[in-house]
Motif scaffolding. Structure first.
Motif, PDB file in Angstrom:
ATOM      1  N   ILE A  76       6.567  -7.048   5.251  1.00  0.00           N
ATOM      2  CA  ILE A  76       5.867  -7.614   4.090  1.00  0.00           C
ATOM      3  C   ILE A  76       4.360  -7.484   4.273  1.00  0.00           C
ATOM      4  CG2 ILE A  76       5.388  -9.768   2.859  1.00  0.00           C
ATOM      5  CD1 ILE A  76       8.380 -10.532   3.547  1.00  0.00           C
ATOM      6  N   ALA A  77       3.869  -7.813   5.471  1.00  0.00           N
ATOM      7  CA  ALA A  77       2.428  -7.739   5.732  1.00  0.00           C
ATOM      8  C   ALA A  77       1.940  -6.293   5.677  1.00  0.00           C
ATOM      9  CB  ALA A  77       2.104  -8.359   7.090  1.00  0.00           C
ATOM     10  N   LEU A  78       2.706  -5.383   6.230  1.00  0.00           N
ATOM     11  CA  LEU A  78       2.298  -3.974   6.219  1.00  0.00           C
ATOM     12  C   LEU A  78       2.302  -3.404   4.803  1.00  0.00           C
ATOM     13  CD1 LEU A  78       4.177  -2.829   9.439  1.00  0.00           C
ATOM     14  CD2 LEU A  78       1.691  -2.814   9.107  1.00  0.00           C
ATOM     15  N   ARG A  79       3.242  -3.851   3.982  1.00  0.00           N
ATOM     16  CA  ARG A  79       3.282  -3.391   2.589  1.00  0.00           C
ATOM     17  C   ARG A  79       2.003  -3.778   1.862  1.00  0.00           C
ATOM     18  NH1 ARG A  79       7.254  -6.547  -0.721  1.00  0.00           N
ATOM     19  NH2 ARG A  79       5.492  -7.950  -0.768  1.00  0.00           N
ATOM     20  N   SER A  80       1.507  -4.971   2.145  1.00  0.00           N
ATOM     21  CA  SER A  80       0.310  -5.435   1.447  1.00  0.00           C
ATOM     22  C   SER A  80      -0.974  -4.844   2.016  1.00  0.00           C
ATOM     23  CB  SER A  80       0.235  -6.961   1.479  1.00  0.00           C
ATOM     24  OG  SER A  80      -0.009  -7.411   2.789  1.00  0.00           O
ATOM     25  N   SER A  81      -0.885  -4.198   3.187  1.00  0.00           N
ATOM     26  CA  SER A  81      -2.096  -3.728   3.863  1.00  0.00           C
ATOM     27  C   SER A  81      -2.268  -2.215   3.887  1.00  0.00           C
ATOM     28  CB  SER A  81      -2.102  -4.222   5.311  1.00  0.00           C
ATOM     29  OG  SER A  81      -2.073  -5.616   5.352  1.00  0.00           O
ATOM     30  N   TYR A  82      -1.166  -1.490   3.940  1.00  0.00           N
ATOM     31  CA  TYR A  82      -1.265  -0.039   4.147  1.00  0.00           C
ATOM     32  C   TYR A  82      -0.458   0.716   3.102  1.00  0.00           C
ATOM     33  CZ  TYR A  82      -2.954  -1.625   8.640  1.00  0.00           C
ATOM     34  OH  TYR A  82      -3.659  -2.254   9.616  1.00  0.00           O
ATOM     35  N   ILE A 130      17.271  -5.326  12.482  1.00  0.00           N
ATOM     36  CA  ILE A 130      18.095  -5.864  11.392  1.00  0.00           C
ATOM     37  C   ILE A 130      17.205  -6.426  10.283  1.00  0.00           C
ATOM     38  CG2 ILE A 130      19.755  -7.676  10.766  1.00  0.00           C
ATOM     39  CD1 ILE A 130      20.992  -7.266  13.607  1.00  0.00           C
ATOM     40  N   GLY A 131      16.164  -7.161  10.666  1.00  0.00           N
ATOM     41  CA  GLY A 131      15.236  -7.704   9.666  1.00  0.00           C
ATOM     42  C   GLY A 131      14.564  -6.607   8.859  1.00  0.00           C
ATOM     43  N   ILE A 132      14.150  -5.550   9.550  1.00  0.00           N
ATOM     44  CA  ILE A 132      13.530  -4.407   8.874  1.00  0.00           C
ATOM     45  C   ILE A 132      14.554  -3.739   7.966  1.00  0.00           C
ATOM     46  CG2 ILE A 132      12.542  -2.103   9.266  1.00  0.00           C
ATOM     47  CD1 ILE A 132      11.328  -3.384  11.910  1.00  0.00           C
ATOM     48  N   GLY A 133      15.779  -3.602   8.459  1.00  0.00           N
ATOM     49  CA  GLY A 133      16.847  -2.999   7.645  1.00  0.00           C
ATOM     50  C   GLY A 133      17.137  -3.801   6.393  1.00  0.00           C
ATOM     51  N   ILE A 134      17.177  -5.112   6.527  1.00  0.00           N
ATOM     52  CA  ILE A 134      17.399  -5.976   5.355  1.00  0.00           C
ATOM     53  C   ILE A 134      16.254  -5.817   4.364  1.00  0.00           C
ATOM     54  CG2 ILE A 134      17.482  -8.389   4.577  1.00  0.00           C
ATOM     55  CD1 ILE A 134      19.054  -8.987   7.210  1.00  0.00           C
ATOM     56  N   TYR A 135      15.024  -5.798   4.893  1.00  0.00           N
ATOM     57  CA  TYR A 135      13.870  -5.590   4.014  1.00  0.00           C
ATOM     58  C   TYR A 135      14.006  -4.258   3.268  1.00  0.00           C
ATOM     59  CZ  TYR A 135       9.226  -4.588   2.344  1.00  0.00           C
ATOM     60  OH  TYR A 135       8.173  -4.263   1.540  1.00  0.00           O
ATOM     61  N   LEU A 136      14.363  -3.188   3.988  1.00  0.00           N
ATOM     62  CA  LEU A 136      14.494  -1.869   3.367  1.00  0.00           C
ATOM     63  C   LEU A 136      15.599  -1.859   2.312  1.00  0.00           C
ATOM     64  CD1 LEU A 136      14.075   0.408   6.515  1.00  0.00           C
ATOM     65  CD2 LEU A 136      12.412   0.053   4.668  1.00  0.00           C
ATOM     66  N   ALA A 137      16.714  -2.513   2.606  1.00  0.00           N
ATOM     67  CA  ALA A 137      17.823  -2.556   1.651  1.00  0.00           C
ATOM     68  C   ALA A 137      17.417  -3.305   0.381  1.00  0.00           C
ATOM     69  CB  ALA A 137      19.038  -3.228   2.295  1.00  0.00           C
ATOM     70  N   ILE A 138      16.756  -4.428   0.541  1.00  0.00           N
ATOM     71  CA  ILE A 138      16.299  -5.193  -0.628  1.00  0.00           C
ATOM     72  C   ILE A 138      15.262  -4.392  -1.405  1.00  0.00           C
ATOM     73  CG2 ILE A 138      15.010  -7.252  -1.346  1.00  0.00           C
ATOM     74  CD1 ILE A 138      16.446  -8.732   0.962  1.00  0.00           C
ATOM     75  N   SER A 139      14.360  -3.732  -0.682  1.00  0.00           N
ATOM     76  CA  SER A 139      13.325  -2.921  -1.318  1.00  0.00           C
ATOM     77  C   SER A 139      13.941  -1.785  -2.138  1.00  0.00           C
ATOM     78  CB  SER A 139      12.395  -2.365  -0.247  1.00  0.00           C
ATOM     79  OG  SER A 139      11.405  -1.560  -0.807  1.00  0.00           O
TER      80      SER A 139
END
Length: 150
Positions: A76-82, A130-139
């Motif tokens: 989430i933080a990287l999405r808002s920054s880069y 897993i957290g990154i994977g969940i983020y990617l799936a939701i995205s």
């Protein structure tokens, strides 16, 4: 503002992990025991305190869960920054979580009654992945939903 708040969430979560890792072995064990007492209150037919493997499962599950959240917060933080590819952000989030997991285990070497364990770094890294994977799936789900005709 979104950029600052998302990085604050990462820092606060890392501070919480540090705080919990800084607890001496007895206090940390007591906290895990409290979780088992809470579960026992929900499911009274099992006395979870008698099973060492359940105590271990709760402790390792806490590692996995804490880093699952950290991995997602990094995304989430990287999405808002880069403004870079999703793959690159996922790589940075994973490496950042992995390095923090290593530093966390090294930190525990200096805490009475605690020890740094390579297996915990692996569990932490799995949680981050897993957290990154969940983020990617939701995205992906959200972006495909936004592209579909209404």
């Amino acid at each position: 503002m979104k950029k600052i708040s998302s990085w604050c969430a990462v820092i606060i979560w890392m501070a919480l992990i540090f705080y919990l890792s800084h607890q001496p072995g007895g206090e940390s064990s007591h906290l895990s025991g409290g979780v088992l007492t809470f579960i026992h209150a929900l499911i009274p037919m099992f006395d979870l305190h008698e099973n060492e493997w359940i105590h271990t499962f709760v402790r390792k599950g806490a590692h996995l869960g804490a880093y699952l959240i950290l991995g997602a917060l990094f995304m989430i933080a990287l999405r808002s920054s880069y403004q870079t590819t999703l793959r690159k952000r996922a790589f940075i989030a994973f490496i950042s979580s992995f390095l923090y997991a290593i530093s966390d285990e090294v930190h525990q070497l200096f805490v009475p009654g605690r020890s740094g364990q390579a297996t915990d770094v692996l569990i932490d890294s799995l949680g981050a992945a897993i957290g990154i994977g969940i983020y990617l799936a939701i995205s992906r789900f959200m972006s495909s939903r936004n592209r579909s005709p209404r």
